[in-house]
Design an enzyme around this catalytic site. Structure first.
Site, PDB file in Angstrom:
ATOM      1  CG  PHE A  73      85.149  77.167  -0.172  1.00 52.73           C
ATOM      2  CD1 PHE A  73      84.960  78.519  -0.437  1.00 52.73           C
ATOM      3  CD2 PHE A  73      84.371  76.568   0.826  1.00 52.73           C
ATOM      4  CE1 PHE A  73      84.039  79.274   0.289  1.00 52.73           C
ATOM      5  CE2 PHE A  73      83.450  77.300   1.548  1.00 52.73           C
ATOM      6  CZ  PHE A  73      83.288  78.645   1.282  1.00 52.73           C
ATOM      7  CG  ASP A  75      95.495  71.799  -2.525  1.00 52.44           C
ATOM      8  OD1 ASP A  75      95.105  70.959  -3.355  1.00 52.44           O
ATOM      9  OD2 ASP A  75      94.724  72.430  -1.779  1.00 52.44           O
ATOM     10  N   GLY A 124      90.847  71.316  -5.290  1.00 52.12           N
ATOM     11  CA  GLY A 124      91.186  72.742  -5.258  1.00 52.12           C
ATOM     12  C   GLY A 124      91.541  73.229  -6.656  1.00 52.12           C
ATOM     13  CB  THR A 128      92.689  62.104   2.331  1.00 54.43           C
ATOM     14  OG1 THR A 128      93.016  61.686   1.008  1.00 54.43           O
ATOM     15  CG2 THR A 128      93.008  63.588   2.491  1.00 54.43           C
ATOM     16  CG  ASN A 171     101.989  61.608   6.421  1.00 54.82           C
ATOM     17  OD1 ASN A 171     102.772  60.881   7.045  1.00 54.82           O
ATOM     18  ND2 ASN A 171     101.425  61.242   5.276  1.00 54.82           N
ATOM     19  NE  ARG A 173     111.351  65.526  11.173  1.00 51.98           N
ATOM     20  CZ  ARG A 173     111.754  65.418   9.905  1.00 51.98           C
ATOM     21  NH1 ARG A 173     110.959  64.881   9.001  1.00 51.98           N
ATOM     22  NH2 ARG A 173     112.938  65.847   9.538  1.00 51.98           N
ATOM     23  CE1 TYR A 190      84.814  65.580   4.667  1.00 58.04           C
ATOM     24  CE2 TYR A 190      82.822  65.615   5.991  1.00 58.04           C
ATOM     25  CZ  TYR A 190      83.903  66.279   5.446  1.00 58.04           C
ATOM     26  OH  TYR A 190      84.075  67.613   5.680  1.00 58.04           O
ATOM     27  CE  LYS A 197      87.328  66.279   7.364  1.00 61.58           C
ATOM     28  NZ  LYS A 197      88.399  67.273   7.326  1.00 61.58           N
ATOM     29  NE  ARG A 218      81.220  71.763  -0.429  1.00 60.47           N
ATOM     30  CZ  ARG A 218      82.322  72.175   0.165  1.00 60.47           C
ATOM     31  NH1 ARG A 218      82.407  72.152   1.467  1.00 60.47           N
ATOM     32  NH2 ARG A 218      83.352  72.599  -0.537  1.00 60.47           N
TER      33      ARG A 218
HETATM   34  P1  NAD Z   1      87.666  71.926  -0.883  1.00 58.78           P
HETATM   35  O1  NAD Z   1      87.389  70.627  -1.576  1.00 58.78           O
HETATM   36  O2  NAD Z   1      87.407  73.189  -1.630  1.00 58.78           O
HETATM   37  O3  NAD Z   1      89.157  71.976  -0.366  1.00 58.78           O
HETATM   38  C1  NAD Z   1      89.897  70.830  -0.028  1.00 58.78           C
HETATM   39  C2  NAD Z   1      91.328  71.033  -0.515  1.00 58.78           C
HETATM   40  O4  NAD Z   1      92.131  69.916  -0.115  1.00 58.78           O
HETATM   41  C3  NAD Z   1      91.430  71.103  -2.050  1.00 58.78           C
HETATM   42  O5  NAD Z   1      92.255  72.172  -2.422  1.00 58.78           O
HETATM   43  C4  NAD Z   1      92.038  69.758  -2.438  1.00 58.78           C
HETATM   44  O6  NAD Z   1      92.754  69.822  -3.651  1.00 58.78           O
HETATM   45  C5  NAD Z   1      92.893  69.470  -1.233  1.00 58.78           C
HETATM   46  N1  NAD Z   1      93.173  68.044  -1.026  1.00 58.78           N
HETATM   47  C6  NAD Z   1      92.273  67.021  -0.977  1.00 58.78           C
HETATM   48  N2  NAD Z   1      92.913  65.854  -0.766  1.00 58.78           N
HETATM   49  C7  NAD Z   1      94.238  66.146  -0.684  1.00 58.78           C
HETATM   50  C8  NAD Z   1      95.415  65.373  -0.481  1.00 58.78           C
HETATM   51  N3  NAD Z   1      95.353  64.038  -0.322  1.00 58.78           N
HETATM   52  N4  NAD Z   1      96.612  66.007  -0.452  1.00 58.78           N
HETATM   53  C9  NAD Z   1      96.695  67.347  -0.615  1.00 58.78           C
HETATM   54  N5  NAD Z   1      95.622  68.135  -0.817  1.00 58.78           N
HETATM   55  C10 NAD Z   1      94.415  67.534  -0.845  1.00 58.78           C
HETATM   56  O7  NAD Z   1      86.807  71.888   0.469  1.00 58.78           O
HETATM   57  P2  NAD Z   1      86.617  72.995   1.608  1.00 58.78           P
HETATM   58  O8  NAD Z   1      85.167  73.270   1.740  1.00 58.78           O
HETATM   59  O9  NAD Z   1      87.547  74.137   1.407  1.00 58.78           O
HETATM   60  O10 NAD Z   1      87.042  72.167   2.902  1.00 58.78           O
HETATM   61  C11 NAD Z   1      88.314  72.333   3.501  1.00 58.78           C
HETATM   62  C12 NAD Z   1      88.368  71.528   4.793  1.00 58.78           C
HETATM   63  O11 NAD Z   1      87.371  71.972   5.710  1.00 58.78           O
HETATM   64  C13 NAD Z   1      88.141  70.028   4.587  1.00 58.78           C
HETATM   65  O12 NAD Z   1      88.990  69.310   5.450  1.00 58.78           O
HETATM   66  C14 NAD Z   1      86.710  69.837   5.011  1.00 58.78           C
HETATM   67  O13 NAD Z   1      86.471  68.529   5.481  1.00 58.78           O
HETATM   68  C15 NAD Z   1      86.561  70.872   6.112  1.00 58.78           C
HETATM   69  N6  NAD Z   1      85.165  71.287   6.280  1.00 58.78           N
HETATM   70  C16 NAD Z   1      84.571  72.112   5.380  1.00 58.78           C
HETATM   71  C17 NAD Z   1      83.247  72.458   5.542  1.00 58.78           C
HETATM   72  C18 NAD Z   1      82.536  73.397   4.596  1.00 58.78           C
HETATM   73  O14 NAD Z   1      81.326  73.591   4.740  1.00 58.78           O
HETATM   74  N7  NAD Z   1      83.187  74.016   3.645  1.00 58.78           N
HETATM   75  C19 NAD Z   1      82.513  71.937   6.628  1.00 58.78           C
HETATM   76  C20 NAD Z   1      83.150  71.070   7.507  1.00 58.78           C
HETATM   77  C21 NAD Z   1      84.485  70.761   7.340  1.00 58.78           C
HETATM   78  N1  UDP Z   2      70.976  69.185  -1.262  1.00 56.58           N
HETATM   79  C1  UDP Z   2      69.913  69.407  -2.107  1.00 56.58           C
HETATM   80  N2  UDP Z   2      70.168  69.682  -3.412  1.00 56.58           N
HETATM   81  C2  UDP Z   2      71.420  69.758  -3.923  1.00 56.58           C
HETATM   82  C3  UDP Z   2      72.525  69.534  -3.049  1.00 56.58           C
HETATM   83  C4  UDP Z   2      72.252  69.237  -1.722  1.00 56.58           C
HETATM   84  O1  UDP Z   2      68.741  69.351  -1.697  1.00 56.58           O
HETATM   85  O2  UDP Z   2      71.562  70.031  -5.130  1.00 56.58           O
HETATM   86  C5  UDP Z   2      70.711  68.917   0.166  1.00 56.58           C
HETATM   87  C6  UDP Z   2      71.389  67.674   0.741  1.00 56.58           C
HETATM   88  O3  UDP Z   2      70.576  66.526   0.547  1.00 56.58           O
HETATM   89  C7  UDP Z   2      71.539  68.049   2.202  1.00 56.58           C
HETATM   90  C8  UDP Z   2      71.713  69.571   2.189  1.00 56.58           C
HETATM   91  O4  UDP Z   2      71.230  70.001   0.907  1.00 56.58           O
HETATM   92  O5  UDP Z   2      70.357  67.744   2.907  1.00 56.58           O
HETATM   93  C9  UDP Z   2      73.175  70.003   2.333  1.00 56.58           C
HETATM   94  O6  UDP Z   2      73.932  69.270   1.399  1.00 56.58           O
HETATM   95  P1  UDP Z   2      75.492  69.542   1.158  1.00 56.58           P
HETATM   96  O7  UDP Z   2      75.929  68.515   0.174  1.00 56.58           O
HETATM   97  O8  UDP Z   2      75.698  70.964   0.849  1.00 56.58           O
HETATM   98  O9  UDP Z   2      76.170  69.314   2.576  1.00 56.58           O
HETATM   99  P2  UDP Z   2      75.993  68.236   3.768  1.00 56.58           P
HETATM  100  O10 UDP Z   2      74.943  67.257   3.426  1.00 56.58           O
HETATM  101  O11 UDP Z   2      77.336  67.614   3.850  1.00 56.58           O
HETATM  102  O12 UDP Z   2      75.620  69.058   4.917  1.00 56.58           O
END
Ligand code: NAD
Ligand code: UDP
Length: 311
Positions: free
Chosen positions: A12, A32, A37, A91, A98, A105, A144, A148, A185
């Site tokens: 995303f 990826d 994804g 991961t 990595n 490098r 997670y 992180k 989510r």
């Molecule tokens: P997403 O699941 O859509 O994207 C994650 C991508 O990483 C996917 O394309 C998946 O195929 C790839 N991936 C996962 N494991 C892999 C591996 N071992 N090797 C290669 N590719 C791998 O999620 P996103 O929302 O786009 O999140 C992207 C990053 O941003 C993540 O690191 C996530 O922790 C971080 N992040 C996102 C949010 C959010 O709200 N979207 C919030 C906090 C942090």
């Molecule tokens: N949540 C919810 N209904 C859903 C999915 C999530 O009420 O169908 C709630 C979840 O319990 C959390 C908030 O929405 O309190 C955000 O959840 P999300 O999984 O989007 O992200 P995170 O908890 O990692 O912030």
């Protein structure tokens, strides 16, 4: 022109980042494994001679010439990251390691996509970067959260010990087009449920809060941080508007025009009760200011999911 590696580039956030980097004239390598994804997220970029794709799991070593490495590879939705929690830890740790080795490098600058989850269930509100968090190290979210946190540790140790240029962004809940329909989510769940005429699943009372940032604002913040000449972070990136989950449900029902209600579901373990970024540092250092109001961003996201669902 910079040679940019984007791990998780088919996800995303990553797909929007790849797109913006290409628009700015850079060369982009998306690394990826397509675990969460989707190739469709980057299909519109594949015609560009400056866009390359490596189908690769970042827990295995890899090499590419690079000036910038954005490390986003990691499942981000609780449903996804709890499906194989051991892989999630690996991961975060091996994948980040990595990437940092590659940065060492090549001399590339390394940006880590960290998260507000490093604050756990916060006892300080809103959360500034100085807050060290309240994380349960043995709960279902720990793979997670602690993964992180360890990734941040690796970044700062590579910076101090090996001189790698690092940038650590703590990303708060971000939403928008290209979230997967089955992502799990809250924003995608609520919009998809409403569009399908299903009741919205509110976990617990729905009084827990989150702050939702539209993807375009967030990606701009990531790129500004990467190009900052010196600031390592950590730096919070997100939209400080704070809403209860119930308020979000009401907005999604109103914006879709759906004739549906909310249904209660059990509250998941360790679900943070409140979350809002303190973005003073991002404002001061990067001039970061989210521009897209929640209703506007949700409306664009509803349009996306209507098309995805063929409505
Ligand atoms: P997403 O699941 O859509 O994207 C994650 C991508 O990483 C996917 O394309 C998946 O195929 C790839 N991936 C996962 N494991 C892999 C591996 N071992 N090797 C290669 N590719 C791998 O999620 P996103 O929302 O786009 O999140 C992207 C990053 O941003 C993540 O690191 C996530 O922790 C971080 N992040 C996102 C949010 C959010 O709200 N979207 C919030 C906090 C942090
Ligand atoms: N949540 C919810 N209904 C859903 C999915 C999530 O009420 O169908 C709630 C979840 O319990 C959390 C908030 O929405 O309190 C955000 O959840 P999300 O999984 O989007 O992200 P995170 O908890 O990692 O912030």
């Amino acid at each position: 022109m910079l040679r940019c590696v984007v791990t998780g580039g088919a996800g995303f956030l990553g797909s929007h980042l790849c797109e913006r980097l290409l628009t700015q004239g850079h060369e982009v390598l998306c690394v990826d494994d397509f675990s969460t994804g989707d190739r469709r997220n980057i299909a519109h970029l594949e015609h560009s001679p400056r866009f390359h794709v490596m189908d690769h799991d970042v827990t295995q070593a890899y090499f590419a010439p690079a000036d910038r490495l954005y490390n986003l590879a990691c499942p981000a939705s609780p449903i996804h990251y709890q499906r194989d929690p051991i892989k999630t830890v690996v991961t975060n740790v091996e994948g980040t390691l990595n990437g940092l080795r590659l940065a060492k490098r090549t001399g590339a600058r390394f940006l880590q996509a960290s998260t507000s989850e490093v604050y756990g269930d916060p006892t300080v509100h809103p959360q500034p970067e100085s807050y060290t968090g309240n994380v349960n190290p043995i709960g279902p979210r720990a793979c997670y959260d602690e993964g992180k946190r360890c990734a941040e540790t690796l970044c700062f140790d590579f910076h101090r010990q090996a001189g790698v240029q690092i940038r650590v962004a703590r990303i708060f809940n971000t939403y928008g087009p290209r979230m997967a329909v089955e992502d799990g989510r809250v924003v995608s769940n609520f919009i998809v449920q409403a569009l399908r005429g299903e009741d919205l699943t509110v976990y617990g009372t729905g009084s827990q809060t989150r702050s939702f940032c539209f993807v375009d604002d967030l990606v701009g913040g990531l790129m500004s941080l990467m190009e900052h000449p010196t600031h390592t972070g950590p730096i919070n990136l997100g939209n400080p508007g704070e809403f209860t989950v119930l308020e979000l449900a009401e907005k999604c029902i109103r914006l879709t025009g759906a004739k549906v209600n909310v249904v209660r579901r059990p509250m998941p373990a360790d679900d943070p009760k409140q979350r809002r970024p303190d973005i003073d540092r991002a404002r001061a250092v990067l001039g970061f200011e989210p521009r897209i109001a929640l209703d506007v961003g949700l409306d664009r996201t509803v349009g996306y999911f209507r098309r995805e669902l063929g409505l």
